[in-house]
Design an enzyme around this catalytic site. Structure first.
Site, PDB file in Angstrom:
ATOM      1  N   SER A  13       0.838  -1.206   0.000  1.00 28.12           N
ATOM      2  CA  SER A  13       0.000   0.000   0.000  1.00 28.12           C
ATOM      3  C   SER A  13       0.873   1.256   0.000  1.00 28.12           C
ATOM      4  O   SER A  13       1.659   1.454  -0.930  1.00 28.12           O
ATOM      5  CB  SER A  13      -0.962  -0.048   1.193  1.00 28.12           C
ATOM      6  OG  SER A  13      -1.971   0.918   1.074  1.00 28.12           O
ATOM      7  N   ASP A  59      -9.848  -4.348  -4.645  1.00 27.75           N
ATOM      8  CA  ASP A  59      -9.073  -3.285  -3.991  1.00 27.75           C
ATOM      9  C   ASP A  59      -9.252  -1.983  -4.764  1.00 27.75           C
ATOM     10  O   ASP A  59      -9.071  -1.966  -5.990  1.00 27.75           O
ATOM     11  CB  ASP A  59      -7.597  -3.695  -3.977  1.00 27.75           C
ATOM     12  CG  ASP A  59      -6.688  -2.712  -3.256  1.00 27.75           C
ATOM     13  OD1 ASP A  59      -7.170  -1.663  -2.785  1.00 27.75           O
ATOM     14  OD2 ASP A  59      -5.482  -3.005  -3.174  1.00 27.75           O
ATOM     15  N   HIS A  96      -7.707  -5.466  -0.238  1.00 21.68           N
ATOM     16  CA  HIS A  96      -6.572  -4.695   0.247  1.00 21.68           C
ATOM     17  C   HIS A  96      -6.201  -5.175   1.656  1.00 21.68           C
ATOM     18  O   HIS A  96      -7.067  -5.451   2.483  1.00 21.68           O
ATOM     19  CB  HIS A  96      -6.949  -3.210   0.288  1.00 21.68           C
ATOM     20  CG  HIS A  96      -5.777  -2.301   0.472  1.00 21.68           C
ATOM     21  ND1 HIS A  96      -4.996  -1.886  -0.588  1.00 21.68           N
ATOM     22  CD2 HIS A  96      -5.250  -1.724   1.576  1.00 21.68           C
ATOM     23  CE1 HIS A  96      -4.049  -1.093  -0.136  1.00 21.68           C
ATOM     24  NE2 HIS A  96      -4.171  -0.986   1.170  1.00 21.68           N
TER      25      HIS A  96
END
Length: 353
Positions: A201, A295, A325
């Site tokens: 991320s 995601d 995610h």
């Protein structure tokens, strides 16, 4: 044992962990049957049932959302959730808390080594959390899994977080961590040419930026392991719209992180924030890019993989179609998540061979 990654769970958090462990015992055959009736995305991927449970919990259970509290409380919640979802590993040969000087003060780090002897190399790991949340504790299980899967040491970094330290503090700390790893590797019995930069991320973005910023230096990453990375904070994508709610990371979370990280919306076009907007991606190290099928960040990860490939960078793309995610932190409840982390480890092995 690392003090920085240890956390005592409260009674409600211990109950939460028991529930997660029970979910992790659901037979694969049952998960496979349930997957036939879960949500299907626009690409035809079926959401893994255990991922659906996480998405529903964060959407419906008070306090479970990533940004349902101010930053201090949200950080504590994410650390607790990370521990509650952590896989169990035997003691490692080395779990060493370290400190080094960065541009804004002391930076904390933890080095992991699974077994005595010479490791294959080193992974410099930069955690996710939108530049506002996350820590060595929240990602302890994920980095242990990567260490086991790759046979490398892992150096996990606590960079400065926003809003106390806004852009570019995290970038500056990530670069300082890279140079620290390069300098210390020989002392740890590791060839500096065998260092991988990795992150998920926001940490995936920082890893991409480290690769961009160190281009042309004497020592560069052997591999970029970019796990559902942020690559474009300036533009909307179809996946941000499709998965705006109900899949752990939400559109509201992304807005929260952006507001806390950037001092000026115009900073979103800076390549250190949005590496997809860099003028030149040629000459970067090989990349292994992982995107999750459900995601909001899926499309920008795909776009960054394609942009690097178009610039002549060797890229391997892993599409984890059934995942959401944050799945690398969900190995306790998800056999599929564990398998994808194993593949990441194999990609590191290949890069360092």
């Amino acid at each position: 044992m690392s003090r920085a990654t240890s956390k005592n769970l409260s009674l409600p958090e211990r109950i939460q962990r028991r529930l997660f462990r029970a979910a992790g015992l659901i037979p694969a055959s049952v998960l496979g049957t349930a997957a036939r009736i879960t949500k299907v995305n626009s690409d035809g991927d079926h959401l893994a049932p255990e991922m659906a449970l996480v998405g529903a919990a964060t959407a419906k259970v008070p306090g479970m959302g990533l940004t349902s509290r101010p930053p201090a409380g949200a950080r504590a919640q994410l650390d607790a959730t990370g521990v509650a979802m952590a896989q169990t590993f035997p003691p490692f040969a080395i779990e060493e808390d370290l400190e080094f000087e960065g541009p804004g003060g002391t930076i904390g780090a933890t080095r992991y080594r699974v077994e005595e002897g010479s490791p294959r190399g080193l992974i410099l790991f930069l955690h996710g959390g939108g530049y506002v949340l996350g820590s060595r504790a929240s990602h302890d299980s994920a980095v242990r899994a990567l260490a086991v899967a790759s046979g490398t040491d892992v150096l996990s970094i606590d960079y400065r977080l926003a809003p106390e330290h806004r852009f570019p503090a995290a970038v500056d700390d990530a670069l300082a961590a890279w140079h620290y790893a390069v300098a210390k590797a020989p002392e740890w019995g590791i060839d500096p040419a065998k260092i991988v930069v990795a992150g998920d991320s926001a940490g995936g973005c920082l890893s991409a930026v480290v690769a961009l910023q160190t281009r042309g230096e004497d020592v560069v990453p052997a591999l970029q392991l970019l796990i559902y990375p942020v690559t474009d904070m300036a533009r909307e994508t179809d996946s941000r719209r499709e998965f705006a709610d109900g899949h752990f990371l939400t559109a509201a979370d992304i807005a929260y992180f952006t507001e806390h990280y950037l001092s000026d919306p115009a900073e979103a076009t800076d390549p250190r924030v949005s590496p997809l907007l860099a003028d030149d991606l040629s000459g970067l190290p090989p990349a292994y890019v992982v995107v999750a099928g459900f995601d909001p960040l899926r499309d920008e990860g795909l776009a960054y993989a394609e942009a690097m490939r178009a610039a002549g960078v060797p890229v391997e793309l892993e599409r984890a179609g059934s995942m959401i995610h944050g799945f690398i932190n969900m190995g306790l409840i998800s056999p599929a998540a564990r398998e994808y982390v194993s593949r990441m480890g194999a990609a590191v092995v290949d890069a360092l061979s």
